[in-house]
Design an enzyme around this catalytic site. Structure first.
Site, PDB file in Angstrom:
ATOM      1  N   SER A 140       0.857  -1.195   0.000  1.00  0.00           N
ATOM      2  CA  SER A 140       0.000   0.000   0.000  1.00  0.00           C
ATOM      3  C   SER A 140       0.886   1.235   0.000  1.00  0.00           C
ATOM      4  CB  SER A 140      -0.860   0.035   1.272  1.00  0.00           C
ATOM      5  OG  SER A 140      -1.485   1.297   1.406  1.00  0.00           O
ATOM      6  N   TYR A 153      -1.053  -0.391  10.155  1.00  0.00           N
ATOM      7  CA  TYR A 153      -1.266  -0.896   8.797  1.00  0.00           C
ATOM      8  C   TYR A 153      -0.068  -0.555   7.902  1.00  0.00           C
ATOM      9  CZ  TYR A 153      -3.443  -1.054   4.113  1.00  0.00           C
ATOM     10  OH  TYR A 153      -3.738  -1.301   2.786  1.00  0.00           O
TER      11      TYR A 153
HETATM   12  N1  LIG Z   1      -8.785  -0.503  -1.304  1.00  0.00           N
HETATM   13  C1  LIG Z   1      -7.727   0.300  -1.211  1.00  0.00           C
HETATM   14  O1  LIG Z   1      -7.840   1.526  -1.336  1.00  0.00           O
HETATM   15  C2  LIG Z   1      -6.357  -0.276  -0.969  1.00  0.00           C
HETATM   16  C3  LIG Z   1      -5.254   0.577  -1.047  1.00  0.00           C
HETATM   17  C4  LIG Z   1      -3.984   0.073  -0.827  1.00  0.00           C
HETATM   18  C5  LIG Z   1      -3.811  -1.273  -0.567  1.00  0.00           C
HETATM   19  N2  LIG Z   1      -4.888  -2.088  -0.507  1.00  0.00           N
HETATM   20  C6  LIG Z   1      -4.645  -3.509  -0.244  1.00  0.00           C
HETATM   21  O2  LIG Z   1      -5.309  -4.290  -1.205  1.00  0.00           O
HETATM   22  C7  LIG Z   1      -5.590  -5.563  -0.655  1.00  0.00           C
HETATM   23  C8  LIG Z   1      -7.032  -5.941  -0.916  1.00  0.00           C
HETATM   24  O3  LIG Z   1      -7.859  -5.001  -0.283  1.00  0.00           O
HETATM   25  P1  LIG Z   1      -9.318  -4.619  -0.833  1.00  0.00           P
HETATM   26  O4  LIG Z   1      -9.380  -3.168  -0.842  1.00  0.00           O
HETATM   27  O5  LIG Z   1      -9.631  -5.394  -2.048  1.00  0.00           O
HETATM   28  O6  LIG Z   1     -10.195  -5.115   0.427  1.00  0.00           O
HETATM   29  P2  LIG Z   1     -11.536  -5.963   0.582  1.00  0.00           P
HETATM   30  O7  LIG Z   1     -12.441  -5.741  -0.591  1.00  0.00           O
HETATM   31  O8  LIG Z   1     -12.040  -5.641   1.943  1.00  0.00           O
HETATM   32  O9  LIG Z   1     -11.000  -7.459   0.549  1.00  0.00           O
HETATM   33  C9  LIG Z   1     -10.228  -7.973   1.598  1.00  0.00           C
HETATM   34  C10 LIG Z   1     -10.149  -9.464   1.418  1.00  0.00           C
HETATM   35  O10 LIG Z   1      -9.376 -10.007   2.494  1.00  0.00           O
HETATM   36  C11 LIG Z   1     -10.057 -11.125   3.020  1.00  0.00           C
HETATM   37  N3  LIG Z   1      -9.787 -11.275   4.439  1.00  0.00           N
HETATM   38  C12 LIG Z   1      -9.900 -10.331   5.411  1.00  0.00           C
HETATM   39  N4  LIG Z   1      -9.616 -10.857   6.601  1.00  0.00           N
HETATM   40  C13 LIG Z   1      -9.338 -12.184   6.389  1.00  0.00           C
HETATM   41  C14 LIG Z   1      -8.983 -13.278   7.233  1.00  0.00           C
HETATM   42  N5  LIG Z   1      -8.867 -13.141   8.559  1.00  0.00           N
HETATM   43  N6  LIG Z   1      -8.767 -14.477   6.660  1.00  0.00           N
HETATM   44  C15 LIG Z   1      -8.886 -14.651   5.335  1.00  0.00           C
HETATM   45  N7  LIG Z   1      -9.210 -13.655   4.475  1.00  0.00           N
HETATM   46  C16 LIG Z   1      -9.443 -12.449   5.015  1.00  0.00           C
HETATM   47  C17 LIG Z   1     -11.537 -10.849   2.764  1.00  0.00           C
HETATM   48  O11 LIG Z   1     -12.230 -12.072   2.622  1.00  0.00           O
HETATM   49  P3  LIG Z   1     -13.398 -12.595   3.616  1.00  0.00           P
HETATM   50  O12 LIG Z   1     -14.150 -11.420   4.100  1.00  0.00           O
HETATM   51  O13 LIG Z   1     -14.163 -13.566   2.768  1.00  0.00           O
HETATM   52  O14 LIG Z   1     -12.631 -13.286   4.682  1.00  0.00           O
HETATM   53  C18 LIG Z   1     -11.509 -10.124   1.424  1.00  0.00           C
HETATM   54  O15 LIG Z   1     -11.584 -11.049   0.359  1.00  0.00           O
HETATM   55  C19 LIG Z   1      -5.200  -5.501   0.821  1.00  0.00           C
HETATM   56  O16 LIG Z   1      -3.916  -6.053   0.970  1.00  0.00           O
HETATM   57  C20 LIG Z   1      -5.151  -3.998   1.088  1.00  0.00           C
HETATM   58  O17 LIG Z   1      -4.264  -3.707   2.137  1.00  0.00           O
HETATM   59  C21 LIG Z   1      -6.162  -1.634  -0.702  1.00  0.00           C
END
Ligand SMILES: NC(=O)c1ccc[n+]([C@@H]2O[C@H](COP(=O)([O-])OP(=O)(O)OC[C@H]3O[C@@H](n4cnc5c(N)ncnc54)[C@H](OP(=O)(O)O)[C@@H]3O)[C@@H](O)[C@H]2O)c1
Length: 245
Positions: A140, A153
Site C-alpha cells: 500500500s 497498517y
Molecule cells: N482498497 C484500497 O484503497 C487499498 C489501497 C492500498 C492497498 N490495498 C490492499 O489491497 C488488498 C485488498 O484489499 P481490498 O481493498 O480489495 O479489500 P476488501 O475488498 O475488503 O478485501 C479484503 C479481502 O481479504 C479477506 N480477508 C480479510 N480478513 C481475512 C482473514 N482473517 N482471513 C482470510 N481472508 C481475510 C476478505 O475475505 P473474507 O471477508 O471472505 O474473509 C476479502 O476477500 C489488501 O492487501 C489492502 O491492504 C487496498
C-alpha cells in the site's frame, strides 16, 4: 496462463476478486479463498460461467497454522503445483498509536505479514523445485509515506514490501519471481470506513480519482505473467502518481 494454478488470498472481494477474474480470464486455474463462502462461490461461479476454472477454498487466515493449512489444501487441490501466489488478504484498522488495542495490533501483523511469510515458506520451495513461479504481494502507499491513523497498517505494508525484495533475492536463482503492487485509493469495502477522506486522499494524487479494483488487478496480472519475465524485486506503485510527489 493456461495450465497454471493461482492462489489469490482475499479473493472474495475487491482487488483480490478482480485479480481472480482476470487471471482466470487468462487461462489460470484460480483458487479463490477467504472466510465468506457465499462471496467466494459467487466469484467461482462467475469464473466458471465465463468458461474459466476456479475452486473456492475456505480459510480464515487468523494465525500461522491457518496459512499452513491453506497451503496444504491448495497443493492438494492442484496436484502439488501452485504456480502463482498473490498475497492480497489484509486488514487495516484506523487508530492512534496511544491506546491501539494489542490484540488488534497482533491481528494486523499476523494476517498482513506473518500469513504471507508462511505461505511463501510453504509454497515457494515447490515453485523453486519446478524452476518457475510468480509471487505478487499487495502492499500500500501507506507503507511508503505516513497517512494519519495508519501507523500499524503502514508498518505491516512496509514490512511486506521489504520481504518482497528478500524473497526476490532468496528464490530468484530458482526461477521464482517476487514482486509487489502498491495500490492507491481503490473503491472496495476495505476503505468504506474512510468516508469522505477517501476522496480527499485520492485527490492528492496527480490522476486524482479513486481506482476501480480492475485497474489494480491489471498490474497484479502483469507481474504474475510471462510479460514480466525479467521483473523481480519490484514494488510497482499503482496509485495515480501519488508516490511521485
Ligand atoms: N482498497 C484500497 O484503497 C487499498 C489501497 C492500498 C492497498 N490495498 C490492499 O489491497 C488488498 C485488498 O484489499 P481490498 O481493498 O480489495 O479489500 P476488501 O475488498 O475488503 O478485501 C479484503 C479481502 O481479504 C479477506 N480477508 C480479510 N480478513 C481475512 C482473514 N482473517 N482471513 C482470510 N481472508 C481475510 C476478505 O475475505 P473474507 O471477508 O471472505 O474473509 C476479502 O476477500 C489488501 O492487501 C489492502 O491492504 C487496498
Amino acid at each position: 496462463m493456461t495450465g497454471r494454478n493461482a492462489l489469490v488470498t482475499g479473493s472474495t472481494s475487491g482487488i483480490g476478486r478482480a485479480t481472480a477474474l482476470l487471471l482466470a480470464g487468462r487461462g489460470a486455474h484460480v483458487l479463490v479463498t477467504g472466510r465468506d463462502r457465499q462471496r467466494g462461490e459467487e466469484v467461482t461461479d462467475t469464473i466458471r460461467a465465463a468458461g474459466g476454472k476456479a475452486d473456492f477454498l475456505l480459510a480464515d487466515l487468523s494465525d500461522a497454522r491457518s496459512a499452513d493449512d491453506l497451503a496444504e489444501l491448495a497443493l492438494a487441490t492442484t496436484g502439488g503445483r501452485v504456480d502463482i501466489l498473490v498475497n492480497n488478504a489484509a486488514i487495516g484498522a484506523l487508530g492512534a498509536t496511544a491506546g491501539f488495542d494489542e490484540a488488534l495490533y497482533d491481528s494486523h501483523f499476523t494476517l498482513n505479514v506473518k500469513v504471507p511469510f508462511r505461505l511463501v515458506g510453504a509454497l515457494a520451495p515447490a515453485m523453486a523445485e519446478h524452476g518457475s513461479g510468480a509471487i505478487v504481494n499487495i502492499t500500500s502507499m501507506a507503507g511508503q509515506f505516513a497517512i494519519p491513523g495508519m501507523a500499524v497498517y503502514g508498518a505491516c505494508k512496509a514490512a511486506l514490501g521489504m520481504l518482497t525484495k528478500h524473497w526476490a533475492a532468496e528464490y530468484g536463482s530458482s526461477g521464482v519471481r517476487v514482486n509487489a503492487v502498491s495500490p492507491g485509493p481503490t473503491r472496495t469495502p476495505f476503505v468504506a470506513p474512510l468516508g469522505d477522506a477517501l476522496e480527499e486522499l485520492a485527490a492528492q494524487a496527480p490522476l486524482g480519482y479513486i481506482a476501480d479494483p480492475a485497474e489494480i488487478a491489471a498490474a497484479i496480472a502483469y507481474l504474475a505473467g510471462d510479460e514480466a519475465s525479467f521483473v523481480s524485486g519490484v514494488v510497482l506503485n499503482v496509485d495515480g502518481g501519488r508516490t511521485a510527489l
